[in-house]
Scaffold this motif. Structure first.
Motif, PDB file in Angstrom:
ATOM      1  N   ASN A   1       0.828  -1.203   0.000  1.00 24.49           N
ATOM      2  CA  ASN A   1       0.000   0.000   0.000  1.00 24.49           C
ATOM      3  C   ASN A   1       0.862   1.253   0.000  1.00 24.49           C
ATOM      4  OD1 ASN A   1      -3.022   0.736   0.482  1.00 24.49           O
ATOM      5  ND2 ASN A   1      -2.825  -1.423   1.021  1.00 24.49           N
TER       6      ASN A   1
ATOM      7  N   ASP B   1       1.321   3.901  -3.152  1.00 22.81           N
ATOM      8  CA  ASP B   1       0.972   5.308  -2.908  1.00 22.81           C
ATOM      9  C   ASP B   1       2.131   6.224  -3.298  1.00 22.81           C
ATOM     10  OD1 ASP B   1      -1.409   4.401  -1.986  1.00 22.81           O
ATOM     11  OD2 ASP B   1      -1.118   4.983   0.104  1.00 22.81           O
TER      12      ASP B   1
ATOM     13  N   VAL C   1      -8.081   8.078   3.687  1.00 22.22           N
ATOM     14  CA  VAL C   1      -7.369   8.583   2.506  1.00 22.22           C
ATOM     15  C   VAL C   1      -7.690  10.055   2.288  1.00 22.22           C
ATOM     16  CG1 VAL C   1      -7.185   8.419  -0.010  1.00 22.22           C
ATOM     17  CG2 VAL C   1      -7.218   6.331   1.376  1.00 22.22           C
TER      18      VAL C   1
ATOM     19  N   TYR D   1      -5.021  13.033   2.423  1.00 17.81           N
ATOM     20  CA  TYR D   1      -4.804  13.834   1.214  1.00 17.81           C
ATOM     21  C   TYR D   1      -5.009  15.324   1.494  1.00 17.81           C
ATOM     22  CZ  TYR D   1      -5.473  15.707  -3.484  1.00 17.81           C
ATOM     23  OH  TYR D   1      -5.360  16.461  -4.629  1.00 17.81           O
TER      24      TYR D   1
ATOM     25  N   LEU E   1      -4.824   8.254  -6.724  1.00 15.86           N
ATOM     26  CA  LEU E   1      -4.871   7.626  -5.398  1.00 15.86           C
ATOM     27  C   LEU E   1      -6.253   7.047  -5.129  1.00 15.86           C
ATOM     28  CD1 LEU E   1      -3.207   7.169  -2.769  1.00 15.86           C
ATOM     29  CD2 LEU E   1      -4.201   9.302  -1.915  1.00 15.86           C
TER      30      LEU E   1
ATOM     31  N   LYS F   1      -7.086   3.017  -4.517  1.00 11.72           N
ATOM     32  CA  LYS F   1      -7.735   2.501  -3.311  1.00 11.72           C
ATOM     33  C   LYS F   1      -8.984   1.699  -3.671  1.00 11.72           C
ATOM     34  CE  LYS F   1      -4.686   4.154  -0.572  1.00 11.72           C
ATOM     35  NZ  LYS F   1      -3.712   3.228   0.047  1.00 11.72           N
TER      36      LYS F   1
END
Length: 465
Positions: free
Chosen positions: A13, A17, A81, A85, A123, A127
């Motif tokens: 992960n 990313d 997330v 972000y 992103l 996910k």
């Protein structure tokens, strides 16, 4: 662990990313600059790459994005997330536009927009893909181990109850062996201790948890040897353990020593880095903030009420050693300053003092305490000697917070546990937060607390008065 690949999935992960982040930056560079090879050799571009990557790491650690990646549902995953972000975008804009400046590295606002927008879009897609893969393969990742417990009593029962109520640990307890079955449920009792090894061999049991008391040393040693001979993992549970929280085990040669709490700052290297950061950060604040604010605040304090500019009070430090704690004076000179806490609407607080306390500017002189070594930037807040004496008699763990240097800010403060403590329960919550910080210290946690302190100052704290 119930997921054999949990650490691997977490690493995947994080790696994907970072790959998406750097690909987004490269694509934005190609779009804005319209060059296809030069970016690799562009010395102005590479520092920005480093800044982006470090800030994503900081943001992810603050929001704990990569914790329990296999257990969070889709809503919690996307919520994490999104929070990460947005924090990342805020820190990037603040760092690049205000601190670094766009001219220094030829970074335009157009580039920032393209890079951040593409990163957010990619992103989100990644996910979604991850959640789809996880949904289909989560069962495959599960690796439950079959185990038995040898020894009933309080410890065996506690262990059984914990494992059965925490399936994410990855164990299925088949039953309990003991020579005395009076305290064991009939559905769990599997037989006497000597029958354990044969049962384990016949039923493909992976592990044995032994909770027998030390007085049964011969039985324990025989079980251990038989388990090794038959390739069965053997785990020994100590006869005494701290019932309220996890413990920390060290080995002095072949002798296991149980500490009732981990203390990361007992490590010399950790203390060195924390002290180095304290010095660098304090010098920065003193040179670039305190130096120009001091004359302004000094005049304001003098005009607000007669008395000294600084308020110096003896407070409890590390190992309960007293030290002089410096603050800008926020109250009128009074006889109760060493005995009475500030309260909401306290008549002793001056107008400029209320502003200083609301913005935490009254704490600025404590950066000199940090340089002198009797305080740290992040740690438990120092208390008046009277409160230390009073609460140490009422709260069992109160003195534990004095294993650390007191701090200008701390975990308790950023969680709203500051201001007047009207009840013992209020102080207990603060102490619990301080002890949690002692047990879970990390450099990134310190950075998180500093960031939350600044954010709380900007946003305003209802308990700051």
């Amino acid at each position: 662990m119930s997921h054999r690949y949990a650490t691997f999935i977490k690493a995947i992960n994080l790696s994907v990313d970072y790959l998406i982040l750097n690909v987004s930056m490269i694509l934005a560079y190609l779009i804005v600059d319209k060059s296809y090879i030069i970016w690799i050799n562009n010395k102005n571009y590479l520092p920005i790459v480093l800044v982006f990557n470090l800030i994503w790491l900081l943001s992810a650690n603050i929001t704990r994005l990569y914790e329990q990646v296999l257990n969070k549902d889709s809503i919690k995953t996307y919520r994490g997330v999104f929070k990460t972000y947005m924090l990342f975008v805020s820190l990037i804009c603040f760092t690049v536009l205000i601190i670094i400046g766009t001219k220094a590295y030829s970074i335009t606002r157009q580039y920032l927009f393209y890079a951040l927008a593409m990163f957010g879009f990619l992103l989100g897609i990644w996910k979604l893909i991850f959640l789809a893969i996880r949904r289909g393969d989560r069962a495959m990742l599960t690796d439950f181990r079959q185990a038995v417990i040898v020894g009933g009593g309080r410890i065996g029962t506690d262990l059984y109850n914990f494992v059965t109520s925490n399936p994410e640990r990855g164990y299925r307890i088949l039953g309990i062996f003991d020579d005395d079955d009076k305290d064991i449920d009939d559905s769990l009792y599997l037989g006497e201790v000597e029958q354990c090894i044969q049962y384990v061999k016949d039923n493909r049991v992976d592990e044995i948890f032994c909770t027998l008391p030390n007085s049964e040393a011969k039985k324990i040693e025989k079980l251990m040897l038989d388990a090794d001979k038959n390739l069965i993992r053997f785990k020994l549970v100590p006869e005494f353990y701290y019932t309220h929280k996890p413990t920390f085990v060290q080995n002095f040669g072949h002798i296991p020593v149980i500490s009732i709490r981990p203390e990361p700052l007992e490590n010399m290297l950790n203390r060195f880095f924390k002290r180095l950061f304290d010095i660098v950060f304090s010098l920065f604040i003193i040179l670039f903030v305190f130096s120009w604010l001091f004359p302004i605040l000094s005049i304001a304090i003098k005009l607000s009420s007669p008395g000294p500019i600084f308020f110096v009070q003896i407070r409890s430090g590390r190992d309960n050693e007293a030290f002089n704690c410096f603050k800008f004076r926020s109250m009128q000179v009074n006889k109760d300053s060493d005995n009475k806490q500030a309260t909401r609407g306290d008549a002793r607080i001056t107008k400029i003092g209320a502003f200083l306390r609301k913005t935490n500017l009254d704490e600025l002189p404590q950066f000199f305490n940090v340089l002198m070594g009797n305080m740290t930037v992040v740690g438990p807040r120092p208390h008046m000697l009277k409160h230390t004496e009073e609460y140490s008699k009422l709260i069992d763990q109160f003195m534990v917070r004095h294993f650390l240097k007191p701090g200008i800010t701390g975990w308790a403060q950023v969680n709203g546990l500051r201001g007047e403590t009207k009840t013992t329960e209020d102080m207990l919550e603060r102490v619990e937060a301080d002890v949690w910080y002692l047990e879970n210290w990390s450099f990134l946690l310190d950075l998180k607390i500093i960031f939350l302190t600044f954010w709380g100052t900007i946003r305003g704290d209802k308990n700051a008065f």
